[in-house]
Motif scaffolding. Structure first.
Motif, PDB file in Angstrom:
ATOM      1  N   ASP A  35     106.191  59.008  57.175  1.00  0.00           N
ATOM      2  CA  ASP A  35     104.730  58.898  57.267  1.00  0.00           C
ATOM      3  C   ASP A  35     104.052  59.396  55.993  1.00  0.00           C
ATOM      4  O   ASP A  35     103.113  58.781  55.491  1.00  0.00           O
ATOM      5  N   THR A  36     104.533  60.512  55.467  1.00  0.00           N
ATOM      6  CA  THR A  36     103.935  61.088  54.262  1.00  0.00           C
ATOM      7  C   THR A  36     104.177  60.195  53.053  1.00  0.00           C
ATOM      8  O   THR A  36     103.273  59.964  52.246  1.00  0.00           O
ATOM      9  N   MET A  37     105.382  59.652  52.944  1.00  0.00           N
ATOM     10  CA  MET A  37     105.699  58.784  51.813  1.00  0.00           C
ATOM     11  C   MET A  37     104.887  57.490  51.854  1.00  0.00           C
ATOM     12  O   MET A  37     104.557  56.940  50.802  1.00  0.00           O
ATOM     13  N   SER A  38     104.546  57.020  53.045  1.00  0.00           N
ATOM     14  CA  SER A  38     103.763  55.791  53.138  1.00  0.00           C
ATOM     15  C   SER A  38     102.347  55.981  52.597  1.00  0.00           C
ATOM     16  O   SER A  38     101.688  55.027  52.204  1.00  0.00           O
ATOM     17  N   VAL A  39     101.897  57.213  52.532  1.00  0.00           N
ATOM     18  CA  VAL A  39     100.559  57.514  52.020  1.00  0.00           C
ATOM     19  C   VAL A  39     100.597  57.972  50.566  1.00  0.00           C
ATOM     20  O   VAL A  39      99.843  57.496  49.734  1.00  0.00           O
TER      21      VAL A  39
END
Length: 56
Positions: free
Chosen positions: A46-50
């Motif tokens: 989730d963090t990497m997608s942002v």
């Protein structure tokens, strides 16, 4: 309960504000994960997608 550290590259095109990240983590409070690795994986994806590349 766990303690973790996430770092985002300074040259990332997006930032994650601490209040937003805290709200995201609070939203996961009602989720049940079978092990810590699944929890870590979910947060990482989730963090990497942002923000792009992160360090744990």
């Amino acid at each position: 309960m766990r303690v973790g550290r996430y770092s985002v590259l300074a040259k990332s095109s997006n930032i994650i504000e601490s209040k937003s990240f805290k709200s995201y983590l609070n939203a996961l409070d009602n989720c049940h994960f079978s092990c810590g690795e699944y929890t870590r994986g979910t947060i990482t994806i989730d963090t990497m997608s942002v923000a792009g590349q992160i360090w744990l």
